[in-house]
Design an enzyme around this catalytic site. Structure first.
Site, PDB file in Angstrom:
ATOM      1  CE  LYS A 197       0.680   0.995   4.553  1.00 53.25           C
ATOM      2  NZ  LYS A 197       0.885   2.251   5.290  1.00 53.25           N
ATOM      3  CB  THR A 254      -1.811   4.409   2.965  1.00 52.73           C
ATOM      4  OG1 THR A 254      -1.905   3.645   4.168  1.00 52.73           O
ATOM      5  CG2 THR A 254      -0.391   4.899   2.819  1.00 52.73           C
TER       6      THR A 254
END
Length: 338
Positions: A197, A254
């Site tokens: 991520k 994120t």
């Protein structure tokens, strides 16, 4: 500690923002937490002023959380040892700490990355260097934006360990009125979600820096999740893990939040700034994804998995590909079924 025995005393090694916030969570859950800090002034601020102004300014730390610069003091009789250092420094630090680790303590990784060179996940690094079986190692992953956790905003996370009883003991040791954790035995999936991520967040930041909107971000998140899941499954992960907190949950947070260091770093690159200039704007800190994109692309190549977004990010960060060229390449890829 054996199996699911209660975690009462915790050592957190690393007094940066995430280490301090996670130490706060465990102290708020009623555990005695000792935080190891490399710098004496950080330890003194925690002990004397109940704060860590360098990393979590304005956050009051609980009395059950104390700090030391001596790893032996931090580790003494700890039921769980939490490693909160950057992924690429974990090995060197572990070499210094391994002889001090309490027998049968649960070893917990907060780091999200794949080691350069060896291409090992963080749990594998811990097993190799500390010479412990995989059942003793747990990882924490999920939407872990540090500032929000430190401010006690509600969040959920995943604690993954192949020994379910250890995962449950850790779950109980970090459950508070604002922090909820779920257990999982799929360590591979949780670690790959956490490492991947950061790279996709760089891509989203680059797109934002170029002036693109939510459609572009949503497309990158969705296709980024697909390539993380492909790689994870090739390594033996459960594909369902990537639909959960350690996959989609962490990815959305994120890639979308201005609190995300990787997304913010990517924005600077998207505006045409150099890696060095983006680092300077990030207070001298390189986002984890800048290094992880190298190891993730190498890991994917080893297993014959296509990761076009991660590869584009790698070339922007390390081979001089421009953000505009990256966007053109990704949108011009050959059409295919979803």
């Amino acid at each position: 500690m054996s199996g699911g025995r209660e975690v009462r005393r915790v050592a957190v090694l690393g007094a940066g923002s995430w280490g301090t916030a996670f130490a706060k969570v465990m102290a708020d859950a009623g555990r005695e937490v000792r935080l190891w800090a490399r710098r004496p002034e950080v330890a003194a601020a925690v002990n004397e002023r109940r704060s860590n102004p360098d990393y979590l300014a304005g956050i009051v730390l609980p009395a059950l959380l104390t700090a030391t610069t001596d790893p032996a003091i931090a580790l003494d009789k700890a039921d769980a040892v939490v490693f909160a250092v950057p992924s690429q420094t974990l090995r060197d630090n572990l070499v210094l700490w391994r002889d001090l680790l309490p027998r049968d303590s649960t070893l917990v990784s907060l780091a999200k990355g794949v080691e350069l060179g060896t291409l090992l996940r963080m749990s594998e690094v811990i097993c190799e260097v500390a010479r412990v079986p995989a059942k003793r190692v747990a990882v924490v992953s999920g939407p872990n934006l540090v500032r929000e956790i430190a401010a006690e905003e509600p969040t959920a996370t995943v604690i993954a360990c192949s020994d379910h009883d250890r995962a449950v003991a850790l779950q109980q040791a970090c459950t508070t009125g604002y922090f909820r954790s779920y257990t999982n035995t799929d360590v591979i999936g949780c670690e790959l979600g956490g490492a991947g991520k950061n790279v996709i967040a760089l891509a989203c930041g680059i797109a934002t820096g170029m002036g693109f909107g939510d459609n572009t971000t949503a497309s990158l998140i969705t296709r980024g999740l697909a390539e993380i899941a492909r790689l994870g499954v090739a390594l033996g992960a459960d594909p369902l893990t990537f639909a959960g907190l350690a996959g989609l949950g962490d990815l959305v947070a994120t890639c979308s939040s201005p609190l995300s260091r990787n997304r913010t770093f990517g924005e600077h690159l998207g505006r045409g700034e150099s890696l060095a200039k983006a680092e300077a704007a990030n207070h001298g800190q390189v986002a984890e994804g800048v290094k992880s994109c190298l190891s993730i692309c190498q890991l994917a190549a080893r297993h014959g998995v296509e990761v076009p977004i991660a590869d584009a990010v790698r070339r922007v960060c390390h081979e001089g590909l421009s953000a505009a060229e990256m966007g053109k390449e990704l949108i011009s890829r050959a059409p295919r079924p979803e």
